[in-house]
Every structure is written in C-alpha cells, then in structure tokens.
Write a protein that holds these residues in place. Sequence first.
Motif: not given
Length: 348
Positions: A6, A247, A277-279, A113-114, A4, A193, A117, A273-274
């Motif tokens: 992230l 999500e 929170p969990d890729q 991650p935030s 991943s 990243t 997004r 990844a966008f």
Amino acid sequence: MGVSLLSSFSSSQLFLVPAATTTVAPTRYFSHAVPIRCNKIEIDAGDDHRFQRRDILKCLGASIGMEIIGSSGSFVGTASAADLIQRRQRSEFQSNIKETLYTAIKGNPDLVPSILRLALNDATTYDKATKSGGPNGSIRLSSEISRPENKGLSAALNLLEEAKKEIDSNARGGPISFADLIQYAAQGALKATFLASAIRKCGGNEEKGNLLYTAYGSSGQWGLFDKQFGRADSQEPDPEGRVPLWEKASVQEMKDKFSAVGFGPRQLAVMSAFLGPDQVATETLLASDPDVSPWVQKYQRSRETVSQTDYEVDLITTLTKLSTLGQQINYEAYTYPAKKVDITKLKL
C-alpha cells in the motif's frame, strides 16, 4: 524493509490503465481426443473363467445406466443450455460490477486500505463453533459499522453504497448483495495495488506497467473467487467482540483470531495489508514473532521481484477462502428468465 503493497499510492500513477485491462483472457479449449483407460479385470483361474453373479449385475447396471443416458439426451441438452445461459448472465453481471468498482476505486485510491479492512472485518465475525457470522454484509448495518473496530470505515462503505446504486440500476437479475459487493470491492482494490506496483517498477510508465502486469501478474488465479458469487445478506448484526482492533492488537491476538477462522501464521503475514492503515508498521510488528516472521520476509522478497508470484497467489488464495467463511453460495443468484422469441412473428 521490503516494498509495501500500500506504499507509494499516487493518483498520478494509480488506475490510469484502461478498464479493459481488468477483463479476463478467454479460456483455451483443446480439441485433441482424451484417451479413456478402463480398469483391468483379473479373473481367478480357480473360477474356471466363468462369470460370477456380481459380474453379471455390474454389466446389467452399466447397460441400464447407458440406456438412461442415451434416452435422456434432449433433457441433458436442455439443462446444459440453461446452465450456459445462467453462467453468461452471471458473468455479464460480474463484468458490470467490476467496471463500476474500478471507476469508484480509481477516483478514491486513498480508500483502498479501508476497503480491504471493511472486507476483513465483515468476514472475521465468523465463528466456527456456531457456524455464524462471516462475510454476510452485516457490517453495513449502523449498529455494526459504528463499533470501535470499524472506526474510519464509513467512508469506504459510503463509496460502495453509491457504487451499488449504479450496479443495481443495470441489474436484470436483482440487486447485488452487500455481502458480494464488499468482497468484490476488496478484489478490485487488490488488483489495483498489484497494477500500481507494476507501474512503479516501470518508473511510473503506465503503458509499460500495464504490459508488465499482463505478462507476469496473477490474474488467472481469481477464477475460484469469481465462482463464489451469490452470498446472501444478513438482516441482523453479528455478535460483538469477534473482531479485534487490528491496529492495537498484539501479534498473539492476531494469531488467535486468524486461528479461530482456520488460518495460520502464513495467512496472517500475507494479509498484512488488511490489518490497519499502515502495512509497513503492521509487518514490522508481525516480524517480531518467530512464527510469522519467516512468512513476512518471504512476501517482502516476493514483492521486490518482477512477478510477485508467491505473494500474489497466496494473497488471492487467502482472500478467496476468507470471503466464503460460513456462507452458502447461491450459484443461481442474479440469473433471470431468458426472453422468449415468438417465432410466429419472425420475418423470413
């Protein structure tokens, strides 16, 4: 399951490379002469090898054009010099922005991650039919950041607001727009990243990871993104209902939204990844769709390679397009009049 983007964030191995690694290598210019080939003019034998009137007009037009160019040398020189000054001013301002964001993100890797997004949600308000919305910074407004799809993004926005204060304090060409700041923060988060991934592949050795990313990374692909610098902020929130709850969205809902802004399964997969929170969880969901699954697998394999070229290049390309949806870029933004020198006060 592939590696991943992230996953494995660790403050002990993330962003520990000197800021100088974010600088862009100078462009190389070649000094050899460039051959110029003119089109061959075919003369019909039936014309007795005589010029036709249109040929004379073409020659006359070319002569006049060359005369105009020749007589305007000083103007062209002045315009070119002014353009170079503006480019330098914007480049210096960009360097300041990137350095400040580098420091901000380095101290808050958990917000990556935030930040991604935040950039996605600001951009995907774009509506092709009305040509409204897009990455215009409207997500900063209280009535938009408080929407359900933006839940949890306030901390990232607060981080950028603090960074903006520092950036603006050193800005000579005016304050940076939130529209630009948010997209450049996403760029900085991605670079971080990529670098973190290179460090992990070197067993956590930061020096070797830096060398690996310098040798095999795709930093040179950011050129077009950096040129799109000069977005204007919207003073009104974008209409509600344009951004899904990523999500909780189904793959079809994601596909429909990406299609609405001009993207397909390929771009959906590379932007995983966008999308929350969990890729890893997002990619598992995307892999259940026959249209998206091949691209998910392609990028997972790419991330496991040394260079990650396919993944990085496609992600950079997609973010570049996303970050300009519906925006009119002001290519003179952040420039300012050069300081004039009074030659009468110069000491010889």
